[in-house]
Enzyme design. Structure first.
Site, PDB file in Angstrom:
ATOM      1  N   LEU A 108     -23.304  53.786  40.618  1.00  0.00           N
ATOM      2  CA  LEU A 108     -23.800  52.770  41.529  1.00  0.00           C
ATOM      3  C   LEU A 108     -23.348  51.380  41.078  1.00  0.00           C
ATOM      4  O   LEU A 108     -22.970  51.195  39.921  1.00  0.00           O
ATOM      5  CB  LEU A 108     -25.329  52.834  41.583  1.00  0.00           C
ATOM      6  CG  LEU A 108     -25.920  54.107  42.206  1.00  0.00           C
ATOM      7  CD1 LEU A 108     -27.411  54.181  41.939  1.00  0.00           C
ATOM      8  CD2 LEU A 108     -25.639  54.140  43.702  1.00  0.00           C
ATOM      9  N   ARG A 111     -23.795  48.916  37.291  1.00  0.00           N
ATOM     10  CA  ARG A 111     -24.065  49.861  36.189  1.00  0.00           C
ATOM     11  C   ARG A 111     -23.063  49.699  35.040  1.00  0.00           C
ATOM     12  O   ARG A 111     -22.988  50.540  34.159  1.00  0.00           O
ATOM     13  CB  ARG A 111     -24.028  51.297  36.698  1.00  0.00           C
ATOM     14  CG  ARG A 111     -25.394  51.876  37.079  1.00  0.00           C
ATOM     15  CD  ARG A 111     -26.077  51.116  38.185  1.00  0.00           C
ATOM     16  NE  ARG A 111     -27.366  51.701  38.548  1.00  0.00           N
ATOM     17  CZ  ARG A 111     -28.127  51.257  39.532  1.00  0.00           C
ATOM     18  NH1 ARG A 111     -27.744  50.215  40.256  1.00  0.00           N
ATOM     19  NH2 ARG A 111     -29.292  51.835  39.797  1.00  0.00           N
ATOM     20  N   GLY A 112     -22.297  48.628  35.052  1.00  0.00           N
ATOM     21  CA  GLY A 112     -21.411  48.330  33.938  1.00  0.00           C
ATOM     22  C   GLY A 112     -20.086  49.057  33.951  1.00  0.00           C
ATOM     23  O   GLY A 112     -19.412  49.133  32.919  1.00  0.00           O
ATOM     24  N   ARG A 258     -27.177  46.063  49.326  1.00  0.00           N
ATOM     25  CA  ARG A 258     -25.945  46.838  49.142  1.00  0.00           C
ATOM     26  C   ARG A 258     -26.201  48.030  48.215  1.00  0.00           C
ATOM     27  O   ARG A 258     -25.786  49.157  48.509  1.00  0.00           O
ATOM     28  CB  ARG A 258     -24.850  45.958  48.536  1.00  0.00           C
ATOM     29  CG  ARG A 258     -23.565  46.714  48.277  1.00  0.00           C
ATOM     30  CD  ARG A 258     -22.584  45.966  47.384  1.00  0.00           C
ATOM     31  NE  ARG A 258     -22.173  44.693  47.943  1.00  0.00           N
ATOM     32  CZ  ARG A 258     -21.179  43.970  47.429  1.00  0.00           C
ATOM     33  NH1 ARG A 258     -20.536  44.390  46.337  1.00  0.00           N
ATOM     34  NH2 ARG A 258     -20.837  42.826  47.983  1.00  0.00           N
ATOM     35  N   ARG A 321      -7.666  35.801   6.409  1.00  0.00           N
ATOM     36  CA  ARG A 321      -6.936  36.319   5.258  1.00  0.00           C
ATOM     37  C   ARG A 321      -7.643  35.858   3.984  1.00  0.00           C
ATOM     38  O   ARG A 321      -8.456  34.935   4.002  1.00  0.00           O
ATOM     39  CB  ARG A 321      -5.497  35.824   5.268  1.00  0.00           C
ATOM     40  CG  ARG A 321      -4.642  36.417   6.372  1.00  0.00           C
ATOM     41  CD  ARG A 321      -3.268  35.763   6.423  1.00  0.00           C
ATOM     42  NE  ARG A 321      -2.467  36.060   5.240  1.00  0.00           N
ATOM     43  CZ  ARG A 321      -1.268  35.526   4.999  1.00  0.00           C
ATOM     44  NH1 ARG A 321      -0.745  34.668   5.860  1.00  0.00           N
ATOM     45  NH2 ARG A 321      -0.612  35.845   3.905  1.00  0.00           N
ATOM     46  N   HIS A 322      -7.321  36.504   2.907  1.00  0.00           N
ATOM     47  CA  HIS A 322      -7.838  36.112   1.597  1.00  0.00           C
ATOM     48  C   HIS A 322      -7.366  34.708   1.236  1.00  0.00           C
ATOM     49  O   HIS A 322      -6.479  34.135   1.888  1.00  0.00           O
ATOM     50  CB  HIS A 322      -7.313  37.099   0.546  1.00  0.00           C
ATOM     51  CG  HIS A 322      -5.815  37.240   0.603  1.00  0.00           C
ATOM     52  ND1 HIS A 322      -4.953  36.321   0.041  1.00  0.00           N
ATOM     53  CD2 HIS A 322      -5.017  38.159   1.207  1.00  0.00           C
ATOM     54  CE1 HIS A 322      -3.692  36.672   0.265  1.00  0.00           C
ATOM     55  NE2 HIS A 322      -3.708  37.795   0.983  1.00  0.00           N
ATOM     56  N   ASN A 328       1.484  34.750  -3.327  1.00  0.00           N
ATOM     57  CA  ASN A 328       1.766  33.899  -2.166  1.00  0.00           C
ATOM     58  C   ASN A 328       2.641  32.709  -2.546  1.00  0.00           C
ATOM     59  O   ASN A 328       3.448  32.231  -1.739  1.00  0.00           O
ATOM     60  CB  ASN A 328       0.470  33.378  -1.544  1.00  0.00           C
ATOM     61  CG  ASN A 328      -0.330  34.460  -0.837  1.00  0.00           C
ATOM     62  OD1 ASN A 328      -1.553  34.506  -0.944  1.00  0.00           O
ATOM     63  ND2 ASN A 328       0.356  35.342  -0.130  1.00  0.00           N
ATOM     64  N   ARG A 423      -7.205  39.962  -4.431  1.00  0.00           N
ATOM     65  CA  ARG A 423      -7.203  38.682  -3.726  1.00  0.00           C
ATOM     66  C   ARG A 423      -8.217  38.639  -2.590  1.00  0.00           C
ATOM     67  O   ARG A 423      -8.649  37.562  -2.178  1.00  0.00           O
ATOM     68  CB  ARG A 423      -5.807  38.365  -3.212  1.00  0.00           C
ATOM     69  CG  ARG A 423      -5.153  39.438  -2.339  1.00  0.00           C
ATOM     70  CD  ARG A 423      -3.658  39.134  -2.213  1.00  0.00           C
ATOM     71  NE  ARG A 423      -2.937  40.015  -1.295  1.00  0.00           N
ATOM     72  CZ  ARG A 423      -2.424  41.185  -1.630  1.00  0.00           C
ATOM     73  NH1 ARG A 423      -2.605  41.649  -2.860  1.00  0.00           N
ATOM     74  NH2 ARG A 423      -1.741  41.905  -0.765  1.00  0.00           N
ATOM     75  N   GLU A 446      -3.741  45.747   2.563  1.00  0.00           N
ATOM     76  CA  GLU A 446      -2.525  45.321   3.254  1.00  0.00           C
ATOM     77  C   GLU A 446      -1.584  46.506   3.466  1.00  0.00           C
ATOM     78  O   GLU A 446      -1.677  47.534   2.776  1.00  0.00           O
ATOM     79  CB  GLU A 446      -1.832  44.225   2.439  1.00  0.00           C
ATOM     80  CG  GLU A 446      -0.525  43.688   3.021  1.00  0.00           C
ATOM     81  CD  GLU A 446      -0.660  43.067   4.408  1.00  0.00           C
ATOM     82  OE1 GLU A 446      -1.136  43.779   5.327  1.00  0.00           O
ATOM     83  OE2 GLU A 446      -0.278  41.895   4.586  1.00  0.00           O
ATOM     84  N   HIS A 514      -5.817  40.939   5.091  1.00  0.00           N
ATOM     85  CA  HIS A 514      -4.445  40.528   4.809  1.00  0.00           C
ATOM     86  C   HIS A 514      -3.679  40.311   6.111  1.00  0.00           C
ATOM     87  O   HIS A 514      -4.169  40.631   7.180  1.00  0.00           O
ATOM     88  CB  HIS A 514      -3.767  41.584   3.933  1.00  0.00           C
ATOM     89  CG  HIS A 514      -4.584  41.952   2.716  1.00  0.00           C
ATOM     90  ND1 HIS A 514      -4.437  41.338   1.507  1.00  0.00           N
ATOM     91  CD2 HIS A 514      -5.600  42.856   2.560  1.00  0.00           C
ATOM     92  CE1 HIS A 514      -5.304  41.848   0.640  1.00  0.00           C
ATOM     93  NE2 HIS A 514      -6.020  42.762   1.254  1.00  0.00           N
TER      94      HIS A 514
END
Length: 570
Positions: A108, A111-112, A258, A321-322, A328, A423, A446, A514
């Site tokens: 109906l 109702r999502g 309706r 991210r860390h 890095n 990390r 990662e 990561h």
């Protein structure tokens, strides 16, 4: 020694075993003592099969002349990047039977259904199964003319002309759905989003789909018995395209009329579908209860599994991210490096920032709900949330009501997920375990770079130019060589349980992970395409805040400013 006395156990029971259970006793008993063997004649062996059995036959040992049936497993279809089916040349252009799925929504209004299919489409696309929603209501609105009545009378089941018109719209949309499924090798799942609330309508759709042998059918019904949720859904319809710029009270009355028209003719899934051996699923109150019947095939199973695990709770999902690591600084990939001093500074600032955002979110949410309730009351509608159960509404000020609700929201549990790499865990070290539920999860590690761990991309480009080029051309499917090497697709399937848990949980959370994993999680939450996701720019010390909404996710981005030791929205 007579081999017939060997102690053996049947791998599987054959038809002969079932019809002659006494023979099974012989094969399963211990070898008798020698004296007993001499006194007792051996039972005759079972008669030889008169027909050649189907399937492959195996032996338990080299000197065992007894054959046992080995049966292939069936039903596992192609999983992008994980399972690939080899096919004979004549079928080279065909895909496996289960790889095309048509989902027919049933239920109906309010109702999502549309909410469910949007979530399901996002999930299946993220798993790399191309999925598209075909909405009959949108087609109806696009094709309507100035003199066509779109009020509740259009949905009157006794109006044969309007019923015929609605059926024609539904069938036209179905033809578009079928054309799309047959149009290319990537199209996998198509969803027919409409009420389809009568057996007659469903029969029309199913009879047409059964003319396409390569397309399987899954019926999916959304049922809501929670009156509070139902009333909220009714009111949300006032914001939809059918009632734009219309008087709220008149619009709500028209929508109720309706729904009443639909209810008069509504026939839920059940006996009719079961008599025809159709597979279906009933979702009751957005997954609180799920009824599944005759589900077969990988894709249908994935749909049911996903639908059992999401909710409507409003919450915050932070992903980042860390902090900066020593690797890095040299642009090295993979590894298990520790944080730099700047990375640790980011972690401390992150703990303070999340605490502030928890309080800010609670106030915003409480204020938003209060204002919505005030709007309902201005329309002459009853309250749904904040004023329910109030001891004395007149004695409570707006400030008191909002603060009371905000305090309850901010005191709820908050979860933190990190990977198991240094990390990531070090970034979360300043968070207090008494205030946060902290979990280290290997799934969030990662991407494994295999033999290229701790190399820089420049080194890979110089030493392995063909590999570097292959990765640049197709980052989604490129798998790093060597033991444990992964591709983006591998990481997607590794993260699948966490995505399900993320949908299931009702509390807010922070995910510290990561670069590749962050791209994949954001790709899911933001519904990014397979072409966009691997190239998403996700720099260090950037926090993404997402708030799930009925029709997507609201995104905020925050950047850490070292000089001010704080975060700024951008």
């Amino acid at each position: 020694m007579d081999r017939r006395r060997r102690k053996t156990l049947p791998v599987v029971k054959t038809d002969h075993d079932i019809e002659h259970p006494e023979d099974e006793l012989y094969t399963m008993t211990e070898e008798p003592e020698e004296e007993y063997q001499q006194q007792q004649p051996l039972p005759p062996p079972p008669p030889a099969a008169t027909t050649t059995p189907q399937g492959h036959w195996v032996k338990l040992a080299e000197d065992d002349n007894t054959s046992y049936l080995f049966r292939h497993s069936i039903g596992l279809e192609e999983i992008p990047g994980v399972v690939q089916t080899l096919k004979p040349p004549k079928n080279a252009k065909e895909r496996p039977l289960d790889s095309k799925l048509a989902i027919i929504m049933v239920g109906l209004p309010a109702r999502g259904k549309s909410y469910i299919v949007k979530k399901l489409r996002r999930y299946l696309n993220w798993l790399q199964y191309e999925t598209r929603v075909f909405n009959v209501g949108n087609t109806r609105r696009d094709q309507r003319t100035a003199d066509m009545d779109q009020s509740a009378s259009f949905f009157d089941p006794d109006n044969k002309d309007m019923k015929r018109m609605r059926d024609e719209l539904a069938m036209n949309v179905l033809e578009q759905l079928i054309d799309w499924l047959k149009s290319g090798h990537r199209s996998s799942v198509a969803i027919h989003d409409a009420t389809n609330s009568t057996i007659d309508r469903r029969k029309l759709l199913i009879d047409r789909l059964r003319k396409e042998p390569s397309i399987k059918i899954l019926l999916m019904e959304s049922v809501c018995t929670d009156q509070k949720v139902l009333e909220r859904n009714f009111r949300l319809k006032l914001l939809g395209p059918d009632y734009k710029d219309k008087d709220p009270c008149k619009a709500l009355a028209d929508f109720r009329s309706r729904v009443a028209n639909y209810e008069r003719a509504y026939e839920p899934l059940g006996d009719w579908e079961e008599e025809r051996d159709l597979q279906y699923c009933k979702m009751i109150n957005v997954g609180k209860k799920v009824v599944a019947y005759n589900i077969s095939g990988y894709l249908a199973g994935q749909c049911i599994f996903y639908l059992m695990n999401f909710n409507l709770s409003e919450r915050q999902i932070f992903v980042t991210r860390h902090g900066q690591s020593t690797d890095n600084l040299e642009d090295r990939i993979g590894g298990d490096a520790s944080l730099t001093p700047l990375g640790r500074k980011f972690g401390k600032a992150l703990e303070k920032f999340i605490g502030e955002q928890r309080k800010s979110f609670a106030i915003d949410l409480a204020k938003s709900k209060y204002e919505q309730e005030q709007k309902w009351e201005s329309y002459g509608l009853d309250s749904l949330d904040l004023t329910d159960g109030s001891k004395d509404k007149d004695k409570e000020t707006t400030h008191d009501i909002i603060n009371s609700q905000a305090e309850a929201i901010s005191s709820s549990q908050f979860t933190i997920w990190t990977s198991m790499l240094k990390r990531s865990t070090e970034t979360a070290e300043t968070f207090n375990v008494e205030d946060y539920d902290i979990k280290h999860i290997r799934f969030l590690n990662e991407i494994n770079s295999g033999d290229r761990e701790r190399m820089t991309y420049e080194e890979i480009k110089q030493q392995y130019p063909d590999e570097f080029k292959a990765r640049q051309e197709n980052k989604l499917y490129y798998r790093y060589p060597g033991m444990g090497g992964e591709s983006y697709i591998d990481v997607i399937h590794r993260l699948q349980p966490l995505i399900i848990e993320l949908e299931r949980m009702t509390q807010s959370c922070l995910i510290i992970t990561h670069r590749v994993v962050l791209r994949i999680i954001l790709g899911y939450l933001l519904d990014w395409s397979r072409e966009e996701m691997p190239h998403m720019l996700v720099p260090l010390h950037t926090v993404y805040e997402l708030r799930p909404k009925p029709y997507g996710s609201q995104l905020k981005k925050w950047k850490y400013v070292e000089e001010k030791d704080t975060f700024e929205e951008f």
